[in-house]
Design a protein around this motif. Structure first.
Motif, short mmCIF file in Angstrom:
data_model
loop_
_atom_site.label_atom_id
_atom_site.label_comp_id
_atom_site.label_asym_id
_atom_site.label_seq_id
_atom_site.Cartn_x
_atom_site.Cartn_y
_atom_site.Cartn_z
N GLY A 145 0.83 -1.20 0.00
CA GLY A 145 0.00 0.00 0.00
C GLY A 145 0.86 1.25 0.00
N LEU A 146 0.64 2.11 -0.99
CA LEU A 146 1.44 3.32 -1.11
C LEU A 146 0.56 4.56 -0.97
N SER A 147 1.12 5.56 -0.29
CA SER A 147 0.40 6.81 -0.10
C SER A 147 1.20 7.97 -0.69
N ALA A 148 0.51 8.90 -1.35
CA ALA A 148 1.15 10.12 -1.86
C ALA A 148 0.16 11.26 -1.76
N VAL A 173 -0.67 -3.83 -5.82
CA VAL A 173 -0.39 -2.53 -5.21
C VAL A 173 -1.68 -1.72 -5.08
N MET A 174 -1.94 -1.27 -3.86
CA MET A 174 -3.06 -0.33 -3.67
C MET A 174 -2.48 1.04 -3.34
N VAL A 175 -3.16 2.06 -3.86
CA VAL A 175 -2.67 3.42 -3.63
C VAL A 175 -3.78 4.30 -3.08
N GLY A 176 -3.36 5.34 -2.36
CA GLY A 176 -4.32 6.31 -1.83
C GLY A 176 -3.63 7.61 -1.53
N GLY A 177 -4.44 8.60 -1.14
CA GLY A 177 -3.92 9.93 -0.86
C GLY A 177 -4.74 10.95 -1.60
N ALA A 178 -4.90 12.12 -0.97
CA ALA A 178 -5.83 13.13 -1.48
C ALA A 178 -5.56 13.53 -2.93
N VAL A 179 -4.34 13.38 -3.40
CA VAL A 179 -4.00 13.84 -4.74
C VAL A 179 -4.46 12.86 -5.84
N LEU A 180 -4.84 11.64 -5.42
CA LEU A 180 -5.16 10.60 -6.40
C LEU A 180 -6.66 10.42 -6.64
N ASN A 181 -6.97 9.75 -7.71
CA ASN A 181 -8.33 9.24 -7.94
C ASN A 181 -8.19 7.94 -8.74
N LYS A 182 -9.32 7.31 -9.02
CA LYS A 182 -9.28 5.99 -9.65
C LYS A 182 -8.58 6.04 -11.02
N GLU A 183 -8.94 7.02 -11.82
CA GLU A 183 -8.38 7.12 -13.17
C GLU A 183 -6.85 7.28 -13.10
N TYR A 184 -6.43 8.15 -12.20
CA TYR A 184 -5.00 8.39 -12.07
C TYR A 184 -4.28 7.12 -11.59
N ALA A 194 -7.81 3.24 -3.19
CA ALA A 194 -8.65 3.32 -2.00
C ALA A 194 -8.89 4.79 -1.67
N LYS A 195 -10.16 5.16 -1.65
CA LYS A 195 -10.53 6.55 -1.34
C LYS A 195 -10.26 6.87 0.13
N ASP A 196 -10.49 5.87 0.98
CA ASP A 196 -10.27 6.08 2.42
C ASP A 196 -9.85 4.76 3.09
N ALA A 197 -9.70 4.82 4.40
CA ALA A 197 -9.19 3.66 5.13
C ALA A 197 -10.12 2.45 5.04
N LYS A 198 -11.43 2.73 5.03
CA LYS A 198 -12.40 1.63 4.96
C LYS A 198 -12.24 0.87 3.64
N GLU A 199 -12.05 1.62 2.56
CA GLU A 199 -11.86 0.97 1.26
C GLU A 199 -10.56 0.16 1.24
N ALA A 200 -9.56 0.65 1.95
CA ALA A 200 -8.29 -0.09 2.03
C ALA A 200 -8.53 -1.46 2.66
N VAL A 201 -9.39 -1.51 3.67
CA VAL A 201 -9.71 -2.79 4.32
C VAL A 201 -10.43 -3.73 3.34
#
Ligand code: B1M
Length: 209
Positions: A145-148, A173-184, A194-201
Motif C-alpha cells: 500500500g502506497l500513499s502520496a 499494489v493499492m494506492v491512496g492519498g488526497a492527490v489521487l483518484n481511480k483514473e490516475y 482506496a478513497k479512504d481507510a475503509k476501502e483499504a480494508v
C-alpha cells in the motif's frame, strides 16, 4: 452536540490538550471513522486551502497536523478496544513514497488494517522505491500500500509500482492519498485505488482474504 464543531475549530486553531478531551467526548456517541471523515479530514482540507492561498503559513499548518495527531491517538485507542482476535490475516507493506512526508492518512489506514488483524510492515514516510522493493521480497509480500499527497510525488509512486512489478509481477499494489483518484491510479498501473481507510480494508480482504 456542541463539541462537534469544537473539534473542527480546535484543529484550525486549538491546542493538543483540547483536541484530546473533545475527541474523547465525541467518541462517546460517534464512530471513530465518522470523526475522521466528518471533522478531521474537512478541517485539514480547509487548512490546506488556507495555506495554498497564503492566508496561513507553514507553522500553522504544522500546528494543525500536530493537533490532529493528538486527536488520533485517542481515536486509535478506541479502534483497538473493539478488535480482539490476534490471528494475522496476512502481511501488508505500507509506505508514503519518496519525497513525501505526509503520513497522517497512511497512519489512519494502518490502524484500521491492524484492527482487522492484518500485520502491517510500516516503512514510514519518504521511502525510496528500493527500500519498498527490498522489504516486499524479504517478507514475501502479496499486497503493498502506497500513499502520496503531492502532485510531485505521484511520480515516485509510479516508479515504485514499476519496480515492484518488474521484480514480482504477481504483487498487488493499492494506492491512496488526497492527490489521487481511480483514473490516475490506473494510469500509474496501480491495481487498486482506496478513497479512504475503509476501502483499504475491503481491498485487503479481496487480495488476502
Ligand atoms: Co502539506 N501539502 N506540505 N503538510 N499538507 C498538502 C498535501 C497540500 C495539498 C496543501 C495545499 O497546498 N493545498 C500541498 C501539496 C500541493 C500539491 O502537491 N499540489 C502541500 C504542501 C505543498 C506541503 C509542503 C511542500 C509545504 C512546504 O514545506 N512548503 C510540505 C511537504 C514536504 C514534503 O512532503 N516533502 C508539507 C508539509 C506538511 C506538514 C508536515 C505541515 C503536514 C503533514 C504532517 C504529516 O502528515 N505528518 C501537512 C499537511 C497536514 C497537509 C494537508 C493540509 C493535510 C494532509 C492530511 O493529512 N490530510 C494537505 C492538504 C490536503 O490534503 N487537503 C497538505 C488528512 C488525511 C487523513 O487525508 O492523507 O488524503 P489523506 O488520507 C486519507 C485518504 O486519502 C486515504 O485514506 C486516508 C483516510 O481517509 N489514503 C489512503 C491516504 N493514503 C492511503 C493509502 C492507502 C489507502 C488509502 O493505501 C495504501
Amino acid at each position: 452536540k456542541e463539541s462537534d464543531r469544537d473539534l473542527f475549530e480546535i484543529i484550525l486553531s486549538g491546542t493538543k490538550e483540547e483536541a484530546k478531551s473533545v475527541t474523547a467526548e465525541l467518541l462517546e456517541y460517534k464512530e471513530p471513522l465518522d470523526i475522521i471523515n466528518d471533522y478531521i479530514v474537512p478541517a485539514l482540507d480547509l487548512i490546506g486551502e488556507r495555506y495554498e492561498n497564503g492566508d496561513i503559513f507553514l507553522p500553522q499548518l504544522i500546528r494543525s497536523a500536530e493537533t490532529v495527531k493528538s486527536s488520533f491517538e485517542i481515536i486509535k485507542e478506541k479502534i483497538f478496544e473493539s478488535s480482539s482476535e490476534d490471528i494475522s490475516n496476512g502481511k501488508i507493506i505500507l509506505a508514503t513514497v519518496n519525497g513525501d512526508i505526509h503520513d497522517i492518512g497512511k497512519n489512519i489506514v494502518k490502524v484500521l488494517l491492524e484492527s482487522y488483524n492484518y500485520e502491517i510492515i510500516d516503512l514510514g514516510k519518504n521511502v525510496s522505491s528500493e527500500t519498498i522493493v527490498k522489504a516486499a521480497i524479504e517478507n514475501d509480500i502479496k499486497l503493498v500500500g502506497l500513499s502520496a499527497l503531492m502532485t510531485t510525488t505521484v511520480k515516485s509512486m509510479e516508479d515504485t509500482i514499476e519496480k515492484l512489478k518488474d521484480t514480482d509481477p504477481s504483487v498487488k499494489v493499492m494506492v491512496g492519498g488526497a492527490v489521487l483518484n481511480k483514473e490516475y491510479s490506473e494510469m500509474i498501473n496501480a491495481d487498486f485505488y482506496a478513497k479512504d481507510a475503509k476501502e483499504a480494508v475491503e481491498i485487503a480482504k479481496t487480495v488476502l482474504g
